[in-house]
Design a protein around this motif. Structure first.
Motif, PDB file in Angstrom:
ATOM      1  N   LYS A  79      -4.574   9.055  13.863  1.00 54.87           N
ATOM      2  CA  LYS A  79      -3.650   9.332  12.751  1.00 54.87           C
ATOM      3  C   LYS A  79      -3.009   8.054  12.216  1.00 54.87           C
ATOM      4  N   ASN A  80      -3.008   7.004  13.040  1.00 52.21           N
ATOM      5  CA  ASN A  80      -2.357   5.758  12.641  1.00 52.21           C
ATOM      6  C   ASN A  80      -3.316   4.917  11.790  1.00 52.21           C
ATOM      7  N   VAL A  81      -2.957   4.705  10.537  1.00 51.47           N
ATOM      8  CA  VAL A  81      -3.859   3.952   9.647  1.00 51.47           C
ATOM      9  C   VAL A  81      -4.077   2.518  10.136  1.00 51.47           C
ATOM     10  N   ALA A  82      -3.138   1.997  10.927  1.00 45.90           N
ATOM     11  CA  ALA A  82      -3.336   0.639  11.455  1.00 45.90           C
ATOM     12  C   ALA A  82      -4.496   0.618  12.449  1.00 45.90           C
ATOM     13  N   ARG A  83      -4.625   1.703  13.209  1.00 49.89           N
ATOM     14  CA  ARG A  83      -5.760   1.766  14.134  1.00 49.89           C
ATOM     15  C   ARG A  83      -7.068   1.883  13.355  1.00 49.89           C
ATOM     16  N   ARG A  84      -7.102   2.792  12.396  1.00 47.40           N
ATOM     17  CA  ARG A  84      -8.358   3.002  11.661  1.00 47.40           C
ATOM     18  C   ARG A  84      -8.749   1.765  10.848  1.00 47.40           C
ATOM     19  N   ASP A  85      -7.773   1.202  10.153  1.00 46.05           N
ATOM     20  CA  ASP A  85      -8.140   0.078   9.292  1.00 46.05           C
ATOM     21  C   ASP A  85      -8.428  -1.177  10.112  1.00 46.05           C
ATOM     22  N   GLY A  86      -7.836  -1.264  11.301  1.00 46.90           N
ATOM     23  CA  GLY A  86      -8.199  -2.351  12.210  1.00 46.90           C
ATOM     24  C   GLY A  86      -9.655  -2.237  12.641  1.00 46.90           C
ATOM     25  N   MET A  87     -10.052  -1.036  13.026  1.00 48.08           N
ATOM     26  CA  MET A  87     -11.450  -0.809  13.420  1.00 48.08           C
ATOM     27  C   MET A  87     -12.399  -0.941  12.243  1.00 48.08           C
ATOM     28  N   GLY A  88     -11.890  -0.633  11.062  1.00 46.21           N
ATOM     29  CA  GLY A  88     -12.713  -0.712   9.849  1.00 46.21           C
ATOM     30  C   GLY A  88     -13.152  -2.135   9.533  1.00 46.21           C
ATOM     31  N   THR A  89     -12.507  -3.120  10.159  1.00 46.74           N
ATOM     32  CA  THR A  89     -12.902  -4.510   9.879  1.00 46.74           C
ATOM     33  C   THR A  89     -14.327  -4.808  10.355  1.00 46.74           C
ATOM     34  N   VAL A  90     -14.854  -3.973  11.249  1.00 43.54           N
ATOM     35  CA  VAL A  90     -16.258  -4.150  11.656  1.00 43.54           C
ATOM     36  C   VAL A  90     -17.165  -3.955  10.437  1.00 43.54           C
ATOM     37  N   TYR A 114       0.849  -1.200   0.000  1.00 46.87           N
ATOM     38  CA  TYR A 114       0.000   0.000   0.000  1.00 46.87           C
ATOM     39  C   TYR A 114       0.882   1.246   0.000  1.00 46.87           C
ATOM     40  N   THR A 115       0.286   2.370  -0.367  1.00 48.12           N
ATOM     41  CA  THR A 115       0.952   3.654  -0.167  1.00 48.12           C
ATOM     42  C   THR A 115       0.074   4.481   0.761  1.00 48.12           C
ATOM     43  N   LEU A 116       0.682   5.505   1.355  1.00 46.15           N
ATOM     44  CA  LEU A 116      -0.074   6.412   2.212  1.00 46.15           C
ATOM     45  C   LEU A 116      -0.271   7.702   1.450  1.00 46.15           C
ATOM     46  N   PHE A 128      -5.038  13.864   7.853  1.00 43.22           N
ATOM     47  CA  PHE A 128      -4.887  12.409   7.899  1.00 43.22           C
ATOM     48  C   PHE A 128      -4.215  11.890   6.636  1.00 43.22           C
ATOM     49  N   LEU A 129      -3.454  10.837   6.822  1.00 40.85           N
ATOM     50  CA  LEU A 129      -3.009  10.022   5.697  1.00 40.85           C
ATOM     51  C   LEU A 129      -4.001   8.870   5.569  1.00 40.85           C
ATOM     52  N   ARG A 130      -4.175   8.379   4.363  1.00 40.27           N
ATOM     53  CA  ARG A 130      -5.025   7.204   4.195  1.00 40.27           C
ATOM     54  C   ARG A 130      -4.243   6.137   3.440  1.00 40.27           C
TER      55      ARG A 130
END
Ligand SMILES: *Cc1c(COP(=O)(O)O)cnc(C)c1O
Ligand SMILES: [Zn+2]
Length: 420
Positions: free
Chosen positions: A202-213, A4-6, A29-31
């Motif tokens: 700001k951490n995409v790992a946090r957001r994308d982890g939560m996005g698994t819902v 991936y890229t940010l 934010f970066l995505r």
């Protein structure tokens, strides 16, 4: 080429996916832009099945994952025909094995993995409870050091389903300090050599982890839901749901619509509700949170207290609500408590106080006509099953290794008192 890229949502700058938390040019934010556009579930236990859309390069080793099921009892009570429950917690009868009992664990696994892949060995987090348990649990599993700053009010939530390990360093703040004080102190500790900030939203790992819902809901229902209900403190979960929906739209198999974010704060502390209802991107403290310490002290779900939420930032909650034609609700303590009893009675699992706020907002939305009877609704029960967990595990408390009187304490003192 990496997985991936940010991409900066403000200026468009692109970065290769390392442990980067912000753009060089601004604070937006970066995505994560994953090269795989169609989600292919991996054959593995746990949330690692969503590996394609997590910013990690090695598979996760956990059986924790969100689950989605179709409600019968609560749905009937509310007159809804397509109510789905997203559940992050412990409920083995339904295959839910999040043993720290909230969706914070969905953030913690990929965040710690991402840190490790970037060569980091220690992280600091601030928490009133659920985040602390999540990161401490992953620390116990992986041996990665975690420093946790917790305000006094969160101490009773510092339990774990296993024996705490030496890799967990808990710092307690004295009474009178709230979650935001803890965030401030954690930011200072992050300046110490060898310790990295988890970066919050700001951490995409946090957001994308939560996005698994949202991902789990879409693959279970086979489409993006029409509405998404969640109780928010920072709003990160709702931002994550929106971003997951952006990826699902692009995938093409789950519909081209956005879920309408319908999110709730617990009164009397509701700065984002106040700003959103005034049509403002900025939170004005004097208007939106005139007496924060007092108001936070009166909340039933104090996990939802955050005086500096990612609301105004580009790519934050204001943008997520705007993009999805979203709504916000204010829920009183009594409404939340009543909703908790109703949910537990009808669905048969205990839920955490913030999730009670989410249930109450769904009840309000139905009454207000903000959802139609046959709409596909995802109710994110972001935390629950602690009573259920106690039947299977004996919980142990984490013990503080240091105390801080206020967020400005000299770090030398903390370090001397602790095992740094
Ligand atoms: C943290 C938390 C929330 C609020 O999440 P945000 O999206 O970060 O505001 C809601 N419910 C539970 C159970 C939580 O632990
Ligand atoms: Zn930028």
């Amino acid at each position: 080429m990496g997985k991936y890229t940010l991409k900066c949502l403000q200026c468009g700058s692109e970065y290769q996916g390392d442990y980067r938390l912000k753009c060089d040019h601004d604070n937006s934010f970066l995505r994560a832009n994953y090269h795989t556009k169609q989600l292919a579930l991996k054959r593995t236990k746990g949330m690692g099945k969503f590996y394609d859309w997590l910013p990690i390069h090695k598979q996760l080793d956990t059986d924790a994952a969100p689950i989605t099921y179709k409600s019968e009892e609560l749905a009937r009570e509310l007159g809804l025909t397509n109510l789905y429950i997203g559940f992050s917690g412990y409920w083995p009868e339904r295959g839910a094995l999040v043993r720290t009992c909230s969706f914070k664990e969905l953030e913690a696994h990929p965040t710690m993995q991402r840190l490790k892949e970037a060569g980091g060995s220690a992280i600091v987090v601030a928490s009133v409870g659920n985040t602390a348990r999540a990161f401490a649990h992953v620390s116990a599993m992986t041996g990665i050091d975690v420093h946790i700053v917790v305000p006094h009010s969160g101490l009773s939530r510092m339990w774990l389903p296993e024996e705490p390990t030496d890799s967990i360093h808990l710092i307690r703040m004295a009474e009178g300090n709230d979650y935001t004080d803890a965030i401030y102190l954690a930011d200072r500790i992050a300046q110490l050599p060898g310790i990295m900030s988890e970066g919050g939203a700001k951490n995409v790992a946090r957001r994308d982890g939560m996005g698994t819902v949202m991902l789990d809901a879409a693959v279970t229902i086979k489409r993006i839901p029409d509405h998404y209900f969640q109780a928010v403190g920072s709003g990160t979960g709702a931002i994550s749901a929106w971003e997951a929906a952006i990826r699902l739209r692009c995938d093409g198999r789950f519909g081209k619509h956005f879920p309408k974010l319908q999110i709730a704060q617990n009164l009397p502390f509701a700065p984002m509700l106040s700003a959103w209802n005034a049509g403002r991107r900025e939170i004005i403290p004097q208007i939106d949170m005139p007496d924060p310490k007092k108001d936070i002290g009166e909340m039933y779900a104090d996990v939802l207290s955050n005086r500096a939420p990612p609301y105004s930032v580009t790519g934050g909650l204001f943008d997520a609500l705007s993009a999805t034609n979203g709504l916000m609700y204010g829920i009183t303590n009594d409404e939340a408590k009543e909703a908790k009893s109703l949910f537990e009675l009808l669905e048969g699992i205990d839920i955490l106080s913030p999730s009670a706020v989410a249930v109450a907002s769904l009840i309000k939305a139905v009454r207000a006509g903000n959802v139609a009877k046959d709409d596909v609704i995802l109710l994110n029960i972001a935390g629950g099953g602690t009573e259920r967990l106690k039947q299977d595990y004996s919980l142990t408390m984490m013990h503080p290794i240091a105390s801080a009187k206020n967020p400005d304490v000299p770090l030398d003192d903390l370090i001397q008192s602790g095992k740094y």
